[in-house]
Design an enzyme around this catalytic site. Structure first.
Site, mmCIF file in Angstrom:
data_model
loop_
_atom_site.group_PDB
_atom_site.id
_atom_site.type_symbol
_atom_site.label_atom_id
_atom_site.label_comp_id
_atom_site.label_asym_id
_atom_site.label_seq_id
_atom_site.Cartn_x
_atom_site.Cartn_y
_atom_site.Cartn_z
ATOM 1 N N ALA A 24 0.814 -1.228 0.000
ATOM 2 C CA ALA A 24 0.000 0.000 0.000
ATOM 3 C C ALA A 24 0.842 1.270 0.000
ATOM 4 C CB ALA A 24 -0.928 -0.014 1.214
ATOM 5 N N GLY A 64 -10.070 12.374 6.450
ATOM 6 C CA GLY A 64 -11.014 11.999 7.508
ATOM 7 C C GLY A 64 -11.169 10.498 7.692
ATOM 8 N N VAL A 74 5.893 -9.750 2.651
ATOM 9 C CA VAL A 74 4.736 -10.626 2.388
ATOM 10 C C VAL A 74 5.144 -12.077 2.127
ATOM 11 C CG1 VAL A 74 3.292 -8.735 1.497
ATOM 12 C CG2 VAL A 74 4.636 -10.123 -0.109
ATOM 13 N N TYR A 165 7.719 -13.756 -13.615
ATOM 14 C CA TYR A 165 6.560 -12.912 -13.286
ATOM 15 C C TYR A 165 5.265 -13.525 -13.836
ATOM 16 C CZ TYR A 165 3.857 -8.535 -12.906
ATOM 17 O OH TYR A 165 2.910 -7.583 -12.610
ATOM 18 N N SER A 166 5.292 -13.968 -15.104
ATOM 19 C CA SER A 166 4.108 -14.595 -15.711
ATOM 20 C C SER A 166 3.695 -15.832 -14.934
ATOM 21 C CB SER A 166 4.394 -15.029 -17.152
ATOM 22 O OG SER A 166 4.503 -13.936 -17.981
ATOM 23 N N LYS A 169 2.054 -14.804 -11.682
ATOM 24 C CA LYS A 169 0.728 -14.193 -11.849
ATOM 25 C C LYS A 169 -0.294 -15.207 -12.369
ATOM 26 C CE LYS A 169 1.692 -10.040 -10.372
ATOM 27 N NZ LYS A 169 1.082 -9.570 -9.114
HETATM 28 N N1 LIG Z 1 2.073 -1.366 -12.966
HETATM 29 C C1 LIG Z 1 1.615 -2.238 -13.839
HETATM 30 O O1 LIG Z 1 1.594 -2.004 -15.056
HETATM 31 C C2 LIG Z 1 1.082 -3.552 -13.372
HETATM 32 C C3 LIG Z 1 0.497 -4.377 -14.347
HETATM 33 C C4 LIG Z 1 -0.012 -5.607 -13.961
HETATM 34 C C5 LIG Z 1 0.036 -5.986 -12.639
HETATM 35 N N2 LIG Z 1 0.611 -5.165 -11.717
HETATM 36 C C6 LIG Z 1 0.633 -5.654 -10.345
HETATM 37 O O2 LIG Z 1 0.027 -4.718 -9.486
HETATM 38 C C7 LIG Z 1 0.654 -4.774 -8.209
HETATM 39 C C8 LIG Z 1 1.119 -3.383 -7.807
HETATM 40 O O3 LIG Z 1 2.004 -2.920 -8.805
HETATM 41 P P1 LIG Z 1 2.579 -1.420 -8.847
HETATM 42 O O4 LIG Z 1 2.793 -1.110 -10.268
HETATM 43 O O5 LIG Z 1 1.751 -0.533 -8.004
HETATM 44 O O6 LIG Z 1 4.001 -1.682 -8.183
HETATM 45 P P2 LIG Z 1 4.964 -0.755 -7.313
HETATM 46 O O7 LIG Z 1 6.328 -1.284 -7.510
HETATM 47 O O8 LIG Z 1 4.687 0.686 -7.592
HETATM 48 O O9 LIG Z 1 4.454 -1.098 -5.824
HETATM 49 C C9 LIG Z 1 4.593 -2.390 -5.300
HETATM 50 C C10 LIG Z 1 4.223 -2.386 -3.851
HETATM 51 O O10 LIG Z 1 4.462 -3.699 -3.321
HETATM 52 C C11 LIG Z 1 5.287 -3.592 -2.165
HETATM 53 N N3 LIG Z 1 6.109 -4.793 -2.021
HETATM 54 C C12 LIG Z 1 6.890 -5.381 -2.944
HETATM 55 N N4 LIG Z 1 7.479 -6.464 -2.420
HETATM 56 C C13 LIG Z 1 7.053 -6.573 -1.143
HETATM 57 C C14 LIG Z 1 7.311 -7.487 -0.082
HETATM 58 N N5 LIG Z 1 8.138 -8.543 -0.236
HETATM 59 N N6 LIG Z 1 6.691 -7.291 1.105
HETATM 60 C C15 LIG Z 1 5.868 -6.233 1.286
HETATM 61 N N7 LIG Z 1 5.575 -5.346 0.323
HETATM 62 C C16 LIG Z 1 6.168 -5.515 -0.865
HETATM 63 C C17 LIG Z 1 6.126 -2.336 -2.415
HETATM 64 O O11 LIG Z 1 6.654 -1.849 -1.209
HETATM 65 C C18 LIG Z 1 5.065 -1.434 -3.026
HETATM 66 O O12 LIG Z 1 4.243 -0.896 -1.995
HETATM 67 C C19 LIG Z 1 1.779 -5.793 -8.305
HETATM 68 O O13 LIG Z 1 1.328 -7.041 -7.852
HETATM 69 C C20 LIG Z 1 2.040 -5.849 -9.797
HETATM 70 O O14 LIG Z 1 2.596 -7.064 -10.187
HETATM 71 C C21 LIG Z 1 1.135 -3.963 -12.056
#
Ligand SMILES: NC(=O)c1ccc[n+]([C@@H]2O[C@H](COP(=O)([O-])OP(=O)(O)OC[C@H]3O[C@@H](n4cnc5c(N)ncnc54)[C@H](O)[C@@H]3O)[C@@H](O)[C@H]2O)c1
Length: 257
Positions: A24, A64, A74, A165-166, A169
């Protein structure tokens, strides 16, 4: 604001609910956490460090809302169980779980190191399992829950350079479909959002040329925003999605249509 939205920007009433959102601290996770809070949920935000969560917590509290931050890796079972216990002790229940934390460590498969494989599978897939198991037990007792897992279009179709990654997911999708069936008798729904190309720190690092090529492949001709994902997460958390479970919804501008 779309027509039908409340002043908070949300059409869904989550008052009295507690939502735990992993990853988050920024990007999609921050957008989901702030949106769920705007709709009335108390939010437990999880990231690697509490400091990283400060901006998210401030945004929610300034508007608020109620939010607390928790540090956890995680992929670490002890960390996850500790945080879930702390959240339950603080808020009493957990109604909504969003498994959003994720990483990439891209590279062609023949050159991929073991730790690039393990890190990505452990964070993206094992992390989703660990939080679902721990929070699922609380939801089972409460006979209610909404689990929303963030996959990717890379889990639906191949993407060269992202074998780890694939796989992670796609694993999230298989995992979610199975637990949707296991948890359904206790009124717990489990759904998957598969984002396309969303502008966040994860994708900002890519060269402009690649971003422009991706845009050309998107039928809606734009990259997605974290709010595009938060909109759906909020809907899935709300009362209107009560008969929806085990589904995978791609929010990708039509890329996988
Ligand atoms: N950005 C994209 O285009 C995209 C596309 C498809 C899927 N996603 C998925 O959406 C999700 C969020 O992506 P985003 O683009 O916001 O990424 P980001 O890198 O901006 O944020 C990732 C978040 O995950 C947290 N995180 C990573 N590893 C962690 C761990 N081991 N323990 C605790 N927290 C951890 C980070 O601190 C961060 O808050 C991910 O699962 C990503 O795979 C993103």
């Amino acid at each position: 604001m779309a027509s039908g939205d409340t002043p908070s920007g949300c059409r869904v009433d989550l008052s009295g609910q507690v939502a735990l959102v992993t990853g988050a601290s920024r990007g999609i996770g921050r957008a989901i956490a702030t949106r769920l809070a705007a709709c009335g949920a108390s939010v437990a935000g999880v990231a690697r460090t509490v400091e990283g969560l400060e901006e998210t917590l401030k945004t929610i509290r300034d508007a608020g809302g109620t939010a607390e931050g928790y540090a956890a890796n995680v992929a670490d079972s002890a960390d996850v169980n500790r945080v879930v216990e702390e959240v339950e002790a603080k808020f009493g229940k957990i109604h909504v779980l969003v498994n959003n934390a994720g990483i990439t460590r891209d590279g062609l498969v023949l050159r991929m190191e073991d730790d690039a494989w393990d890190d990505v599978i452990d964070t993206n897939l094992k992390g989703t399992f660990l939080f679902s198991r721990a929070v699922g037990a609380i939801m089972m007792r409460g006979r209610y829950g909404r689990i929303i897992n963030i996959s990717s279009v890379s889990g639906l179709m191949g993407n060269p350079g992202q074998a780890n990654y694939s796989a992670s997911k796609a694993g999230v999708i298989g995992f979610s479909r199975t637990i949707a069936r296991e948890l359904a008798p206790r009124n717990i729904t489990v759904n998957v959002i598969a984002p396309g190309f969303i502008t966040t720190d994860m994708t900002d690092a890519l060269p402009d040329k690649i971003k422009s090529e991706v845009k050309d492949r998107v039928p809606l001709r734009r990259l997605g925003t974290p709010d595009d994902i938060a909109d759906l997460a909020c809907y899935l958390a709300g009362a209107g999605a009560g008969y929806l479970t085990g589904q995978v919804i791609a929010v990708d501008g039509g890329m996988t249509a």
